[in-house]
Design a protein around this motif. Structure first.
Motif, PDB file in Angstrom:
ATOM      1  N   LEU A 317      53.636  38.147  43.186  1.00 34.67           N
ATOM      2  CA  LEU A 317      53.220  37.003  44.217  1.00 34.67           C
ATOM      3  C   LEU A 317      52.756  37.783  45.452  1.00 34.67           C
ATOM      4  O   LEU A 317      51.597  37.211  46.000  1.00 34.67           O
ATOM      5  CB  LEU A 317      54.577  36.194  44.516  1.00 34.67           C
ATOM      6  CG  LEU A 317      54.841  34.913  43.773  1.00 34.67           C
ATOM      7  CD1 LEU A 317      56.121  34.215  43.908  1.00 34.67           C
ATOM      8  CD2 LEU A 317      53.467  33.901  43.616  1.00 34.67           C
ATOM      9  N   GLY A 318      53.364  38.678  45.709  1.00 34.10           N
ATOM     10  CA  GLY A 318      52.645  39.378  46.899  1.00 34.10           C
ATOM     11  C   GLY A 318      51.316  39.991  46.809  1.00 34.10           C
ATOM     12  O   GLY A 318      50.502  40.005  47.551  1.00 34.10           O
ATOM     13  N   ALA A 319      50.966  40.296  45.418  1.00 35.81           N
ATOM     14  CA  ALA A 319      49.677  40.579  44.908  1.00 35.81           C
ATOM     15  C   ALA A 319      48.718  39.417  44.716  1.00 35.81           C
ATOM     16  O   ALA A 319      47.606  39.917  43.939  1.00 35.81           O
ATOM     17  CB  ALA A 319      49.683  41.596  43.841  1.00 35.81           C
ATOM     18  N   GLY A 320      49.334  38.244  44.795  1.00 29.77           N
ATOM     19  CA  GLY A 320      48.451  37.315  44.323  1.00 29.77           C
ATOM     20  C   GLY A 320      48.507  36.782  42.958  1.00 29.77           C
ATOM     21  O   GLY A 320      47.940  35.975  42.568  1.00 29.77           O
ATOM     22  N   LEU A 321      49.763  37.266  42.215  1.00 33.13           N
ATOM     23  CA  LEU A 321      49.870  37.005  40.867  1.00 33.13           C
ATOM     24  C   LEU A 321      51.320  36.211  40.747  1.00 33.13           C
ATOM     25  O   LEU A 321      51.806  36.039  41.546  1.00 33.13           O
ATOM     26  CB  LEU A 321      49.787  38.052  39.976  1.00 33.13           C
ATOM     27  CG  LEU A 321      48.524  38.786  40.015  1.00 33.13           C
ATOM     28  CD1 LEU A 321      48.666  40.286  39.199  1.00 33.13           C
ATOM     29  CD2 LEU A 321      47.382  38.067  39.114  1.00 33.13           C
ATOM     30  N   THR A 322      51.749  35.837  39.492  1.00 27.15           N
ATOM     31  CA  THR A 322      53.034  35.442  38.858  1.00 27.15           C
ATOM     32  C   THR A 322      53.671  36.545  37.944  1.00 27.15           C
ATOM     33  O   THR A 322      52.679  37.288  37.283  1.00 27.15           O
ATOM     34  CB  THR A 322      52.907  34.069  38.801  1.00 27.15           C
ATOM     35  OG1 THR A 322      52.640  34.042  37.419  1.00 27.15           O
ATOM     36  CG2 THR A 322      52.434  33.030  39.843  1.00 27.15           C
ATOM     37  N   LEU A 407      48.071  46.311  41.151  1.00 25.69           N
ATOM     38  CA  LEU A 407      48.535  45.367  42.213  1.00 25.69           C
ATOM     39  C   LEU A 407      47.614  45.509  43.627  1.00 25.69           C
ATOM     40  O   LEU A 407      47.439  44.483  44.149  1.00 25.69           O
ATOM     41  CB  LEU A 407      50.136  45.800  42.553  1.00 25.69           C
ATOM     42  CG  LEU A 407      50.890  45.617  41.511  1.00 25.69           C
ATOM     43  CD1 LEU A 407      52.296  45.902  41.675  1.00 25.69           C
ATOM     44  CD2 LEU A 407      50.815  44.153  40.865  1.00 25.69           C
ATOM     45  N   ALA A 408      47.113  46.691  43.917  1.00 26.82           N
ATOM     46  CA  ALA A 408      46.303  46.856  45.160  1.00 26.82           C
ATOM     47  C   ALA A 408      45.018  45.997  44.877  1.00 26.82           C
ATOM     48  O   ALA A 408      44.338  45.152  45.643  1.00 26.82           O
ATOM     49  CB  ALA A 408      45.859  48.499  45.324  1.00 26.82           C
ATOM     50  N   VAL A 409      44.290  46.277  43.704  1.00 29.81           N
ATOM     51  CA  VAL A 409      43.138  45.605  43.242  1.00 29.81           C
ATOM     52  C   VAL A 409      43.512  44.051  43.109  1.00 29.81           C
ATOM     53  O   VAL A 409      42.577  43.147  43.965  1.00 29.81           O
ATOM     54  CB  VAL A 409      42.447  45.795  42.072  1.00 29.81           C
ATOM     55  CG1 VAL A 409      41.356  44.998  41.724  1.00 29.81           C
ATOM     56  CG2 VAL A 409      41.942  47.312  42.195  1.00 29.81           C
ATOM     57  N   ALA A 410      44.554  43.333  42.697  1.00 28.10           N
ATOM     58  CA  ALA A 410      44.995  41.908  42.619  1.00 28.10           C
ATOM     59  C   ALA A 410      45.081  41.568  44.127  1.00 28.10           C
ATOM     60  O   ALA A 410      44.728  40.479  44.531  1.00 28.10           O
ATOM     61  CB  ALA A 410      46.213  41.927  42.136  1.00 28.10           C
ATOM     62  N   TRP A 411      45.525  42.286  44.945  1.00 24.95           N
ATOM     63  CA  TRP A 411      45.872  41.859  46.563  1.00 24.95           C
ATOM     64  C   TRP A 411      44.566  41.679  47.118  1.00 24.95           C
ATOM     65  O   TRP A 411      44.252  40.844  47.842  1.00 24.95           O
ATOM     66  CB  TRP A 411      46.673  42.931  47.137  1.00 24.95           C
ATOM     67  CG  TRP A 411      46.993  42.633  48.648  1.00 24.95           C
ATOM     68  CD1 TRP A 411      47.909  41.743  49.142  1.00 24.95           C
ATOM     69  CD2 TRP A 411      46.335  43.361  49.779  1.00 24.95           C
ATOM     70  NE1 TRP A 411      47.681  41.654  50.475  1.00 24.95           N
ATOM     71  CE2 TRP A 411      46.712  42.897  50.912  1.00 24.95           C
ATOM     72  CE3 TRP A 411      45.478  44.446  49.900  1.00 24.95           C
ATOM     73  CZ2 TRP A 411      46.622  43.187  51.981  1.00 24.95           C
ATOM     74  CZ3 TRP A 411      44.748  44.759  51.115  1.00 24.95           C
ATOM     75  CH2 TRP A 411      45.298  44.059  52.426  1.00 24.95           C
ATOM     76  N   VAL A 412      43.446  42.638  46.980  1.00 29.26           N
ATOM     77  CA  VAL A 412      42.094  42.603  47.159  1.00 29.26           C
ATOM     78  C   VAL A 412      41.525  41.237  46.934  1.00 29.26           C
ATOM     79  O   VAL A 412      40.811  40.537  47.582  1.00 29.26           O
ATOM     80  CB  VAL A 412      41.321  43.795  47.098  1.00 29.26           C
ATOM     81  CG1 VAL A 412      39.828  43.596  47.644  1.00 29.26           C
ATOM     82  CG2 VAL A 412      41.903  45.009  47.836  1.00 29.26           C
TER      83      VAL A 412
END
Length: 610
Positions: A317-322, A407-412
């Motif tokens: 969730l912190g990276a914008g996913l579930t 996860l870093a790319v997902a956060w961006v």
């Protein structure tokens, strides 16, 4: 053809992992046709079968769905086909709803939704043998009376396991009359289970006791990290004897075949320097790939993977996913293609696109030969802290680097999104079960078969093409350098070297990157072919260890953490997103990440090593 002679149209529906597709295969055998639904990328699978009385059926395997309250692309297709609302699809004459007999608490909710459609319907309790082994007793007669529809037991993976279903189809199945009922779905399921299903108390107690550790916010993450670490330790430690045996066997076979072709030097070069050097350098990594999948299949069979998804939900969730993205991303450790296709179960279209874009950053099995080659050549085989294999530690670190990068790319992407909404993960966890040796063996055989077909297909083809490009044209008279330098491949390698020299790549590596776009593991066979044609008689690992610097090896490892995916993955992204724009975005950002990471790694390693 008269209306009576037309085959009866059956629709096979069920939640994911209920064994629906296995039942489809059991019924239809080889009489199947696979395509996409018109205008969408969701797969349409159709087959035919006949019952002993001679009645003919056309069976449509609909996409798995957790609910008919459609949210994902798969569920929308399933709902519309069942209602007869999908363009070009006739309304089914009968719906066969498949439920996992070991997890009725989850699957009966979907059964009740399908029942509300009022269509003729049969409920198939699949994996009924597994339910009995675990002490689950289902009163089929009571369940049938309560639901008002025929209920049969099936074992889709066993020969003849659908016999009871075909007998049921011989009779007349009428449309079910559904009275209006305002009772919550969840309440109805509890009542059905209380009346018709006997669950062993001990099984639930054991599950709860294990979950107190496995799902603990701190202990659970430590356990997950320990399991992953153990897997990568085993990949190197367990596979080494088998790899050595394969390598020795291929070397002896190549020498024997080569000695029989001494009178035909060109053919001898193709067979020894091309096929045996190239194919052998990839085939040796089969034990490592199988050990990796041994663990993945065992974790999947045991019921642990959904818990890992649940455990990682907060982190994702912190990276914008579930946590729903976990299973597609885990599938990408095998290959990004099934991982990308598995994103169809993700309801939110933005989450689905983000998961597709980061799936290639998961370390697929095609990268493993490259990693194993470089680690074995430059990382000494010694223990750390008296317990851990250093090579396994490095391999684990590379896998972690891929995960962290994803996860870093997902956060961006999350920062760039206008919609900042987050979706909680709701899922029902299956009971734990001991993995069956037969099921795991079948899974490993399928994985080995896929790998060997790639070796005998695309890798062999590309190896032969590369041998030709590395052999012709012949060097001019009076040439002093190895013949490959004057070949088409040699000229291409020297041209690409201008672009990749800042990364520390030599021209041989540059050549290998090109066929590596078709399949990443081809880079290893390409290097073996190029060096063999350059006059090197040692094995590829010995050549790399003696002629490359540590900075070069680390740079290539960094490149393959982010390397642009194979062409077939790009084609899958195009099909799943129906957009060339997403394909170019993915290819561009992965190439940029790979180039920058490799550049920084090489330059820093040079400075530190000097």
């Amino acid at each position: 053809m008269s209306e009576a002679a037309l085959p009866m149209r059956l629709a096979l529906v069920g939640s994911p992992n209920c064994g629906k597709t296995a039942l489809f295969n059991q019924l239809t055998g080889g009489r199947q046709k696979v395509a996409n639904y018109a205008g969408v990328t969701v797969e349409r699978k159709e087959g035919r079968f006949s019952t002993p009385s001679g009645r003919n059926y056309l069976l449509l395997d609909l996409p798995g769905a957790y609910s008919l309250d459609a949210a994902s692309p798969d569920e929308i297709i399933t709902r519309k086909v069942c209602l007869g609302e999908f363009p070009g699809e006739s309304v089914p004459d009968l719906i066969v709803c498949v439920a996992d007999a070991t997890n009725l608490r989850l699957h009966l909710r979907f059964v009740l939704e399908v029942r509300k459609l009022g269509r003729p319907m049969v409920l198939a309790l699949n994996m009924s043998d597994a339910a009995r082994r675990r002490g689950i007793r289902i009163d089929v007669d009571k369940l049938q009376a309560r639901l008002g529809i025929p209920v049969v037991e099936t074992v889709a993976v066993r020969h003849g396991g659908a016999a009871e279903l075909t007998r049921c189809l011989e009779g007349e199945v009428r449309a079910v009359a559904v009275a209006e009922d305002s009772t919550d779905l969840h309440v109805q399921v509890r009542e059905l289970i209380a009346e018709a299903v006997s669950m062993p108390r001990r099984t639930a107690e054991i599950d709860d006791a294990i979950d107190r550790i496995v799902l603990h916010p701190a202990l659970g993450l430590v356990l997950l990290a320990a399991i992953m670490f153990l897997i990568f330790q085993a990949v190197f430690s367990w596979a080494e004897p088998l790899m050595e045996a394969i390598e020795i066997g291929i070397a002896h076979l190549g020498t024997w075949v080569g000695s029989a072709l001494t009178s035909m030097p060109m053919l001898q070069s193709l067979v020894v320097d091309g096929i045996f050097a190239g194919i052998g350098s990839v085939l040796v990594f089969l034990p490592q790939i199988l050990i990796l999948f041994l663990f993945i299949l065992a974790l999947e069979e045991s019921g642990y993977l959904p818990r890992a998804a649940f455990l990682l939900d907060r982190l994702m969730l912190g990276a914008g996913l579930t946590g729903r993205s976990f299973i597609p991303l885990l599938s990408s450790f095998a290959c990004a293609i099934p991982g990308i296709m598995a994103t169809r179960s993700i309801q939110d279209p933005r989450d689905r696109l983000t998961t597709i874009l980061i799936a290639p950053l998961m370390t697929c099995s095609a990268r493993l030969p490259v990693y194993a080659l470089l680690i074995a050549a430059f990382i000494p085989q010694r223990t750390v802290a008296g317990v851990f294999n250093l090579q396994g530690v490095v391999l684990f670190s590379l896998y972690v680097a891929g995960i962290v990068s994803a996860l870093a790319v997902a956060w961006v992407i999350k920062l760039l999104r206008k919609d900042k909404s987050e979706h909680a993960l709701l899922m029902e966890l299956p009971s734990y079960r001991v993995p069956h040796v037969r099921d795991i063996a079948i899974g490993l055989w399928e994985r080995a078969n896929i790998f060997l077909k790639r070796v005998g297909g695309i890798i062999l083809s590309l190896t032969i093409i590369l041998w030709f490009l590395s052999t012709f044209p012949a060097p001019p008279a009076g040439a002093t350098e190895p013949a490959i330098n004057y070949s088409f491949a040699g000229q291409l390698g020297h041209l690409l070297h201008l672009v990749f020299a800042p990364l520390g790549f030599n021209w041989q590596i540059c050549i290998a990157l090109v066929p590596g776009l078709a399949a990443r593991e081809v880079a290893v066979s390409s290097l073996a072919t190029v060096y063999a044609l350059s006059g090197h008689e040692e094995g590829l690992q010995a050549i790399v260890a003696s002629q490359w610097t540590l900075a070069m090896a680390l740079s290539l490892l960094a490149w393959y953490v982010f390397a642009p995916m194979c062409l077939s993955t790009l084609a899958t992204v195009r099909r799943e997103t129906n957009s060339w724009r997403q394909v170019w975005i993915m290819a561009a950002y992965l190439f940029a990440l790979a180039y920058v990471a490799s550049l920084l790694t090489y330059q820093i390693a040079r400075v530190v090593g000097s």
